[in-house]
Design an enzyme around this catalytic site. Structure first.
Site, PDB file in Angstrom:
ATOM      1  N   ARG A  88      97.147  69.075  88.609  1.00  0.00           N
ATOM      2  CA  ARG A  88      98.583  68.736  88.595  1.00  0.00           C
ATOM      3  C   ARG A  88      99.370  69.693  89.479  1.00  0.00           C
ATOM      4  NH1 ARG A  88     101.066  69.424  83.239  1.00  0.00           N
ATOM      5  NH2 ARG A  88     102.853  69.148  84.590  1.00  0.00           N
ATOM      6  N   LYS A 108     105.031  73.681  94.145  1.00  0.00           N
ATOM      7  CA  LYS A 108     105.085  72.494  93.281  1.00  0.00           C
ATOM      8  C   LYS A 108     106.498  72.309  92.735  1.00  0.00           C
ATOM      9  CE  LYS A 108     103.887  72.557  88.626  1.00  0.00           C
ATOM     10  NZ  LYS A 108     104.933  71.929  87.846  1.00  0.00           N
ATOM     11  N   ARG A 157     107.280  66.712  83.463  1.00  0.00           N
ATOM     12  CA  ARG A 157     108.636  66.921  82.955  1.00  0.00           C
ATOM     13  C   ARG A 157     109.720  66.803  84.026  1.00  0.00           C
ATOM     14  NH1 ARG A 157     111.552  69.204  78.755  1.00  0.00           N
ATOM     15  NH2 ARG A 157     113.120  70.690  79.423  1.00  0.00           N
ATOM     16  N   ARG A 176     109.181  69.406  74.424  1.00  0.00           N
ATOM     17  CA  ARG A 176     110.138  70.267  75.130  1.00  0.00           C
ATOM     18  C   ARG A 176     111.473  69.538  75.208  1.00  0.00           C
ATOM     19  NH1 ARG A 176     106.518  71.825  80.216  1.00  0.00           N
ATOM     20  NH2 ARG A 176     108.328  72.906  81.067  1.00  0.00           N
ATOM     21  N   PRO A 177     112.533  70.153  74.696  1.00  0.00           N
ATOM     22  CA  PRO A 177     113.814  69.447  74.558  1.00  0.00           C
ATOM     23  C   PRO A 177     114.491  69.135  75.898  1.00  0.00           C
ATOM     24  CG  PRO A 177     114.039  71.761  73.946  1.00  0.00           C
ATOM     25  CD  PRO A 177     112.584  71.540  74.234  1.00  0.00           C
ATOM     26  N   ILE A 178     115.377  68.130  75.877  1.00  0.00           N
ATOM     27  CA  ILE A 178     116.172  67.823  77.073  1.00  0.00           C
ATOM     28  C   ILE A 178     117.665  67.828  76.712  1.00  0.00           C
ATOM     29  CG2 ILE A 178     114.331  66.527  78.245  1.00  0.00           C
ATOM     30  CD1 ILE A 178     115.844  63.933  77.460  1.00  0.00           C
ATOM     31  N   ASP A 179     117.990  68.538  75.637  1.00  0.00           N
ATOM     32  CA  ASP A 179     119.376  68.563  75.161  1.00  0.00           C
ATOM     33  C   ASP A 179     120.366  69.084  76.208  1.00  0.00           C
ATOM     34  OD1 ASP A 179     117.819  70.927  74.664  1.00  0.00           O
ATOM     35  OD2 ASP A 179     119.552  71.793  73.675  1.00  0.00           O
ATOM     36  N   LEU A 180     119.943  70.048  77.027  1.00  0.00           N
ATOM     37  CA  LEU A 180     120.873  70.621  78.019  1.00  0.00           C
ATOM     38  C   LEU A 180     121.299  69.561  79.031  1.00  0.00           C
ATOM     39  CD1 LEU A 180     119.096  74.027  78.759  1.00  0.00           C
ATOM     40  CD2 LEU A 180     121.013  73.612  77.214  1.00  0.00           C
ATOM     41  N   ILE A 195     109.802  82.797  76.883  1.00  0.00           N
ATOM     42  CA  ILE A 195     110.373  81.489  77.278  1.00  0.00           C
ATOM     43  C   ILE A 195     109.791  80.340  76.439  1.00  0.00           C
ATOM     44  CG2 ILE A 195     110.888  79.962  79.266  1.00  0.00           C
ATOM     45  CD1 ILE A 195     111.858  82.697  80.000  1.00  0.00           C
TER      46      ILE A 195
HETATM   47  C1  UD1 Z   1     110.489  75.121  85.158  1.00  0.00           C
HETATM   48  C2  UD1 Z   1     109.192  75.137  85.913  1.00  0.00           C
HETATM   49  C3  UD1 Z   1     108.074  75.728  85.060  1.00  0.00           C
HETATM   50  C4  UD1 Z   1     108.488  77.075  84.481  1.00  0.00           C
HETATM   51  C5  UD1 Z   1     109.853  76.995  83.825  1.00  0.00           C
HETATM   52  C6  UD1 Z   1     110.386  78.337  83.362  1.00  0.00           C
HETATM   53  C7  UD1 Z   1     109.439  73.129  87.253  1.00  0.00           C
HETATM   54  C8  UD1 Z   1     108.939  71.762  87.568  1.00  0.00           C
HETATM   55  N1  UD1 Z   1     108.841  73.758  86.246  1.00  0.00           N
HETATM   56  O1  UD1 Z   1     110.296  74.258  84.043  1.00  0.00           O
HETATM   57  O2  UD1 Z   1     106.932  75.869  85.893  1.00  0.00           O
HETATM   58  O3  UD1 Z   1     107.542  77.446  83.506  1.00  0.00           O
HETATM   59  O4  UD1 Z   1     110.810  76.446  84.727  1.00  0.00           O
HETATM   60  O5  UD1 Z   1     110.424  79.199  84.442  1.00  0.00           O
HETATM   61  O6  UD1 Z   1     110.324  73.640  87.920  1.00  0.00           O
HETATM   62  N2  UD1 Z   1     115.126  74.152  77.328  1.00  0.00           N
HETATM   63  C9  UD1 Z   1     115.873  73.641  76.299  1.00  0.00           C
HETATM   64  N3  UD1 Z   1     116.564  72.485  76.495  1.00  0.00           N
HETATM   65  C10 UD1 Z   1     116.558  71.816  77.686  1.00  0.00           C
HETATM   66  C11 UD1 Z   1     115.796  72.355  78.747  1.00  0.00           C
HETATM   67  C12 UD1 Z   1     115.086  73.530  78.553  1.00  0.00           C
HETATM   68  O7  UD1 Z   1     115.901  74.216  75.204  1.00  0.00           O
HETATM   69  O8  UD1 Z   1     117.215  70.772  77.802  1.00  0.00           O
HETATM   70  C13 UD1 Z   1     114.338  75.385  77.123  1.00  0.00           C
HETATM   71  C14 UD1 Z   1     112.829  75.170  77.268  1.00  0.00           C
HETATM   72  O9  UD1 Z   1     112.244  74.662  76.102  1.00  0.00           O
HETATM   73  C15 UD1 Z   1     112.366  76.581  77.596  1.00  0.00           C
HETATM   74  C16 UD1 Z   1     113.526  77.136  78.433  1.00  0.00           C
HETATM   75  O10 UD1 Z   1     114.637  76.312  78.149  1.00  0.00           O
HETATM   76  O11 UD1 Z   1     112.225  77.347  76.430  1.00  0.00           O
HETATM   77  C17 UD1 Z   1     113.266  77.151  79.897  1.00  0.00           C
HETATM   78  O12 UD1 Z   1     112.843  75.874  80.310  1.00  0.00           O
HETATM   79  P1  UD1 Z   1     113.218  75.297  81.744  1.00  0.00           P
HETATM   80  O13 UD1 Z   1     113.735  76.375  82.619  1.00  0.00           O
HETATM   81  O14 UD1 Z   1     114.039  74.061  81.569  1.00  0.00           O
HETATM   82  O15 UD1 Z   1     111.818  74.866  82.265  1.00  0.00           O
HETATM   83  P2  UD1 Z   1     111.542  73.697  83.253  1.00  0.00           P
HETATM   84  O16 UD1 Z   1     112.693  73.568  84.206  1.00  0.00           O
HETATM   85  O17 UD1 Z   1     111.107  72.509  82.487  1.00  0.00           O
END
Ligand code: UD1
Length: 420
Positions: free
Chosen positions: A400, A21, A92, A123-127, A329
């Site tokens: 999903r 997925k 997401r 869930r933030p998208i700040d990065l 995480i």
């Molecule tokens: C991806 C996977 C998900 C998995 C996760 C962690 C996909 C579609 N989903 O989710 O199945 O659980 O990796 O292995 O690939 N964060 C921030 N700011 C941001 C982005 C992330 O603070 O802008 C934080 C998140 O809240 C979280 C951590 O970073 O605590 C890891 O999240 P991230 O690796 O981004 O997860 P996804 O890519 O959404």
């Protein structure tokens, strides 16, 4: 829709793992970056992947089904700057479309992307936003709605303050067509990222370092199309392995997978005493003498995947002793343990990031609601290990990410029905 499950049936036979997925969702936005078709195979038929296809179509592009599991996706006409809110709200990874839209149109607007509610608040998208700003984009935010504009993005030195899978993939993909060199630091290292980078390089991109913390991308003028085979879903393979390991009467062969992507799990299986045999592309699970408790701490790849934490928590309800599950995480991912307690598990919530599971305990069927994707599949596993009948509502969450889960589990002898 719901699942009705009668537990404690012997599990015997073979089960095939679907395409990943998390890899599948990242390929659809790539269609915006090339004018040649991309033929994608091993595509899982799951709701999130259908939503990603619907976004491509809503933006004016083409998705053609060649045969089961094989799609051809192709850029046509870019309609407007808006990503469709009703689809972006559903998962997401829809944020992967943002960079390619910005490259093509110089502007993109979208609501906060949806997905599992597993963090404190949204869930933030700040990065992502910080990285696009560093490349020269202007970001406007109003009422959870974002508008990004950039006449031209420029290569930049980007340090991710947190390791993020999708942020790594989004920036790696977008910068293939961004003038200059981009260096991404503190990147995620998941196999899906390596697979995407290999594909993009095959299309003419110049990416090096994928699978390490530092990825360098030299912008090129254009990308070709080509064939992309989605790698097997390691989370699905690990989940099936744990389901089988928790069952007393079992002989299951999990096929079409890549056990090399699950090393952290095998190391734990050795400590727990699971009886398993690995080959290059399969996992065989045989009856274990006695399961022993073992602590885990979730970690970015190659550590123990957070997506495998919920089925592991269920497995530990069947193991002898106390195991500490430390979820590092996400803030809310362990809250589902409360549902396992209602089924008879002995679990103490130490704090939102840690639970202690005391086992072994008998589990009993109950009426449940699936809170999210990974917890949902863990509840299916708990129900299969439980005495009596379990009803699990809100299975859209499970659909999903898991293709025809009920059908495939029935192939192993599980008693699971889908009710509309
Ligand atoms: C991806 C996977 C998900 C998995 C996760 C962690 C996909 C579609 N989903 O989710 O199945 O659980 O990796 O292995 O690939 N964060 C921030 N700011 C941001 C982005 C992330 O603070 O802008 C934080 C998140 O809240 C979280 C951590 O970073 O605590 C890891 O999240 P991230 O690796 O981004 O997860 P996804 O890519 O959404």
């Amino acid at each position: 829709m719901k699942f009705i499950i009668q537990g404690k049936k012997p599990l015997k036979g073979e089960i095939k793992v679907s395409g990943s997925k998390n890899a599948a969702l990242k390929i659809f936005p790539v269609a915006l970056l090339t004018r040649e078709p991309i033929r994608v195979s091993n595509v899982p038929e799951i709701e999130d992947v259908l939503r990603a296809q619907e976004i491509l179509i809503a933006l004016g592009h083409e998705v053609k089904k060649i045969k089961n599991g094989v799609l051809e996706i192709r850029f046509r006409n870019q309609k407007g700057f808006d990503l469709p809110a009703d689809l972006v709200n559903k998962f997401r990874a829809s944020i992967m479309f943002v960079g390619p839209m910005l490259i093509n149109l110089g502007k993109v607007s979208f609501p906060h992307p949806g997905g599992c509610v597993i963090g404190a608040g949204i869930r933030p998208i700040d990065l992502f936003l910080d990285a696009f700003k560093k490349m020269g984009a202007k970001v406007k935010i109003k009422d959870n709605h974002y508008e990004l504009t950039a006449k031209k993005l420029k290569g930049a030195n980007i340090f991710f303050s947190k390791i993020s899978v999708t942020a790594t993939e989004s920036l790696m993909t977008t910068t293939c067509l961004v003038q200059g060199e981009t260096i991404l630091k503190n990147c995620a290292m998941e196999p899906e990222i390596v697979s995407l980078a290999e594909y993009l390089n095959g299309c003419g991109a110049k990416i090096s370092g994928a699978g390490t913390p530092t990825i360098k991308i030299k912008g090129v003028k254009r990308l070709r199309g080509g064939k992309y085979k989605i790698i097997p879903d390691r989370i699905e393979a690990g989940t099936f392995a744990m389901l089988a390991a928790g069952s007393a009467n079992v002989e299951v062969l999990i096929k079409n997978c890549d056990p090399a992507h699950l090393e952290a799990l095998w190391q734990i299986f050795d400590k727990v005493g699971v009886n398993y045999v690995l080959s290059k592309d399969s996992i065989r699970i045989l009856p274990s003498k006695k399961l022993l408790s073992c602590d885990i701490t979730t970690h970015e790849y190659p550590g123990f995947a957070t997506d495998l934490q919920s089925p592991y928590t269920v497995l530990m309800t069947q193991a002898h002793g106390s195991s500490l599950i430390h979820e590092t995480i996400y803030d809310r991912r362990l809250l589902f343990a409360d549902i396992l307690t209602q089924m008879g598990a002995n679990i103490i919530l130490a704090d939102p990031h840690r639970v202690v599971v005391n086992g072994p305990t008998k589990l009993y069927g109950r009426k449940l609601v699936s809170p999210d994707l990974r917890a949902g599949v863990a509840l299916v596993m708990a129900a299969l290990l439980a005495h009596g009948r379990t009803e699990i509502d809100n299975i859209y969450q499970i659909d999903r990410g898991y293709e025809k889960l009920d059908e495939r589990l029935r192939g192993l002898g599980a008693d699971i029905k889908r009710l509309a």
